[in-house]
Design a protein around this motif. Structure first.
Motif, PDB file in Angstrom:
ATOM      1  N   GLY A  35       0.812  -1.204   0.000  1.00 41.53           N
ATOM      2  CA  GLY A  35       0.000   0.000   0.000  1.00 41.53           C
ATOM      3  C   GLY A  35       0.850   1.260   0.000  1.00 41.53           C
ATOM      4  N   GLU A  36       0.176   2.408  -0.060  1.00 38.93           N
ATOM      5  CA  GLU A  36       0.854   3.687  -0.126  1.00 38.93           C
ATOM      6  C   GLU A  36       0.960   4.307   1.260  1.00 38.93           C
ATOM      7  OE1 GLU A  36      -1.225   6.119  -2.842  1.00 38.93           O
ATOM      8  OE2 GLU A  36      -0.816   4.852  -4.585  1.00 38.93           O
ATOM      9  N   ASN A  37       2.022   5.091   1.454  1.00 36.75           N
ATOM     10  CA  ASN A  37       2.228   5.836   2.685  1.00 36.75           C
ATOM     11  C   ASN A  37       2.087   4.967   3.941  1.00 36.75           C
ATOM     12  OD1 ASN A  37       2.498   8.257   1.147  1.00 36.75           O
ATOM     13  ND2 ASN A  37       0.259   8.387   1.038  1.00 36.75           N
ATOM     14  N   PRO A  38       2.847   3.894   4.024  1.00 38.77           N
ATOM     15  CA  PRO A  38       2.724   3.030   5.206  1.00 38.77           C
ATOM     16  C   PRO A  38       3.230   3.736   6.460  1.00 38.77           C
ATOM     17  CG  PRO A  38       4.627   2.377   3.906  1.00 38.77           C
ATOM     18  CD  PRO A  38       3.891   3.412   3.093  1.00 38.77           C
ATOM     19  N   THR A  39       2.685   3.340   7.589  1.00 33.55           N
ATOM     20  CA  THR A  39       3.040   3.918   8.872  1.00 33.55           C
ATOM     21  C   THR A  39       3.646   2.857   9.774  1.00 33.55           C
ATOM     22  OG1 THR A  39       1.310   5.610   8.769  1.00 33.55           O
ATOM     23  CG2 THR A  39       2.142   5.053  10.950  1.00 33.55           C
ATOM     24  N   LEU A  40       4.705   3.217  10.486  1.00 34.24           N
ATOM     25  CA  LEU A  40       5.272   2.359  11.513  1.00 34.24           C
ATOM     26  C   LEU A  40       4.879   2.961  12.859  1.00 34.24           C
ATOM     27  CD1 LEU A  40       7.141  -0.030  12.339  1.00 34.24           C
ATOM     28  CD2 LEU A  40       9.011   1.638  12.420  1.00 34.24           C
ATOM     29  N   ASN A  41       3.953   2.312  13.559  1.00 36.89           N
ATOM     30  CA  ASN A  41       3.513   2.756  14.871  1.00 36.89           C
ATOM     31  C   ASN A  41       4.494   2.206  15.904  1.00 36.89           C
ATOM     32  OD1 ASN A  41       0.716   4.081  14.444  1.00 36.89           O
ATOM     33  ND2 ASN A  41       0.668   2.233  13.182  1.00 36.89           N
ATOM     34  N   PHE A  42       5.277   3.114  16.475  1.00 41.04           N
ATOM     35  CA  PHE A  42       6.464   2.751  17.235  1.00 41.04           C
ATOM     36  C   PHE A  42       6.300   3.142  18.703  1.00 41.04           C
ATOM     37  CE2 PHE A  42      10.959   4.064  18.394  1.00 41.04           C
ATOM     38  CZ  PHE A  42      11.437   2.767  18.524  1.00 41.04           C
ATOM     39  N   ASN A  43       6.510   2.186  19.594  1.00 44.07           N
ATOM     40  CA  ASN A  43       6.399   2.459  21.026  1.00 44.07           C
ATOM     41  C   ASN A  43       7.647   3.160  21.552  1.00 44.07           C
ATOM     42  OD1 ASN A  43       5.676   2.321  23.819  1.00 44.07           O
ATOM     43  ND2 ASN A  43       6.924   0.469  24.002  1.00 44.07           N
ATOM     44  N   THR A 102       8.384  -2.237  18.953  1.00 40.31           N
ATOM     45  CA  THR A 102       8.894  -1.694  20.197  1.00 40.31           C
ATOM     46  C   THR A 102      10.349  -2.100  20.324  1.00 40.31           C
ATOM     47  OG1 THR A 102       8.488  -1.491  22.592  1.00 40.31           O
ATOM     48  CG2 THR A 102       8.282  -3.688  21.644  1.00 40.31           C
ATOM     49  N   PRO A 103      11.221  -1.262  20.869  1.00 37.16           N
ATOM     50  CA  PRO A 103      12.610  -1.680  21.073  1.00 37.16           C
ATOM     51  C   PRO A 103      12.666  -2.629  22.267  1.00 37.16           C
ATOM     52  CG  PRO A 103      12.299   0.581  21.805  1.00 37.16           C
ATOM     53  CD  PRO A 103      11.008   0.154  21.209  1.00 37.16           C
ATOM     54  N   ARG A 104      13.388  -3.713  22.113  1.00 41.67           N
ATOM     55  CA  ARG A 104      13.393  -4.721  23.176  1.00 41.67           C
ATOM     56  C   ARG A 104      14.549  -5.693  22.948  1.00 41.67           C
ATOM     57  NH1 ARG A 104       8.990  -7.430  25.638  1.00 41.67           N
ATOM     58  NH2 ARG A 104       7.826  -5.461  25.473  1.00 41.67           N
ATOM     59  N   ALA A 105      15.130  -6.172  24.023  1.00 44.74           N
ATOM     60  CA  ALA A 105      16.047  -7.304  23.937  1.00 44.74           C
ATOM     61  C   ALA A 105      15.217  -8.578  23.941  1.00 44.74           C
ATOM     62  CB  ALA A 105      17.022  -7.306  25.107  1.00 44.74           C
ATOM     63  N   ARG A 106      15.590  -9.522  23.140  1.00 49.80           N
ATOM     64  CA  ARG A 106      14.863 -10.788  23.080  1.00 49.80           C
ATOM     65  C   ARG A 106      14.781 -11.437  24.462  1.00 49.80           C
ATOM     66  NH1 ARG A 106      17.775 -12.953  19.533  1.00 49.80           N
ATOM     67  NH2 ARG A 106      16.495 -12.778  17.649  1.00 49.80           N
TER      68      ARG A 106
END
Length: 261
Positions: A35-43, A102-106
């Motif tokens: 799709g167009e103009n995708p968004t990354l919803n980031f915590n 979300t940023p995270r260590a495994r």
């Protein structure tokens, strides 16, 4: 043939039902890179994680992880939309599609197999911090006993969980990461805290506490700090990893790190 009243009700109720359904839908689609103009919803969490995620005020953010994700998202054609999500709700909201990453260590995730992780952006080296006058020394897990550690609320420490559960060591949890050093300075019967080396040094520097704390030479753990995504974001993760590798090879990542040292 529908009765006129029933016909009117159908035309009035159906749009309302559609509106309510759309309002409850996740903010993101299930398949990225389409799709167009995708968004990354980031915590970015409710309080950040300096120096990796920093709240600058007025809906502005910075930090090592934020800058890396922001640059890569832009290069991949994504609009980065930050969300301040409480820690306890992150995993569920990620799985339900209300946020995408979300940023995270495994190793900090109770069910890592439920998610997809990118390559490590940076290394998180967890060490013990303690007031300079304390007798506490970390010489290995086998010698760690009869101490109480101050930790952020809800954090998972795989190496320490058996010691917490058995009562060999105690744990005092605080809701705000920034408070762990304050509690350690002024709390009673609190021996040490665990923090990433860069995080601890950042907090100490921001509060002019130089000379009041020391940290262990030996690390409790050394984890990769990554993006955690849903399993259906594999194509994005692959593209992210390629861009991240280029940032490391070109020295761009090192330039970002130097801004926060």
């Amino acid at each position: 043939m529908l009765h006129p009243l029933l016909r009117w009700l159908a035309t009035a109720v159906l749009p309302l039902a559609s509106t309510l359904a759309n309002a409850s839908e996740p903010v993101t689609s299930s398949e990225p890179l389409n799709g167009e103009n995708p968004t990354l919803n980031f915590n970015v969490s409710t309080s950040g994680y300096p120096p990796y995620l920093i709240h600058l005020g007025e809906d502005r953010y910075g930090g090592i992880a934020y800058e890396v994700v922001s640059r890569i998202s832009e290069r991949l054609g994504y609009h980065l939309k930050p969300h301040e999500i409480p820690r306890k709700r992150v995993d569920a909201m990620l799985q339900d599609g209300y946020i995408d990453a979300t940023p995270r260590a495994r190793e900090w995730t109770e069910t890592p197999g439920d998610f997809l992780f990118t390559d490590a952006i940076v290394s998180i080296r967890e060490v013990f911090f303690t007031p300079v006058e304390s007798d506490f020394r970390f010489d290995g897990l086998e010698k760690l006993k009869d101490v109480t550690l101050v930790t952020p609320l809800g954090y998972h420490y795989p190496e320490l969980e058996p010691l917490f559960e058995s009562g060999i060591i105690g744990r005092y949890e605080v809701s705000d990461d920034r408070d762990i050093f304050t509690y350690l300075l002024h709390g009673r019967r609190l021996d040490a805290t665990i923090a990433d080396l860069a995080v601890g040094q950042w907090i100490i520097r921001q509060n002019n506490w130089q000379g009041r704390f020391r940290h262990s030479d030996q690390a409790l753990s050394d984890y990769g700090y990554r993006l955690m995504l849903r399993q259906d974001w594999a194509s994005f993760a692959e593209a992210f990893n390629e861009e991240l590798a280029e940032m490391k090879a070109s020295g761009e990542l090192e330039q970002i790190l130097n801004q926060y040292r």
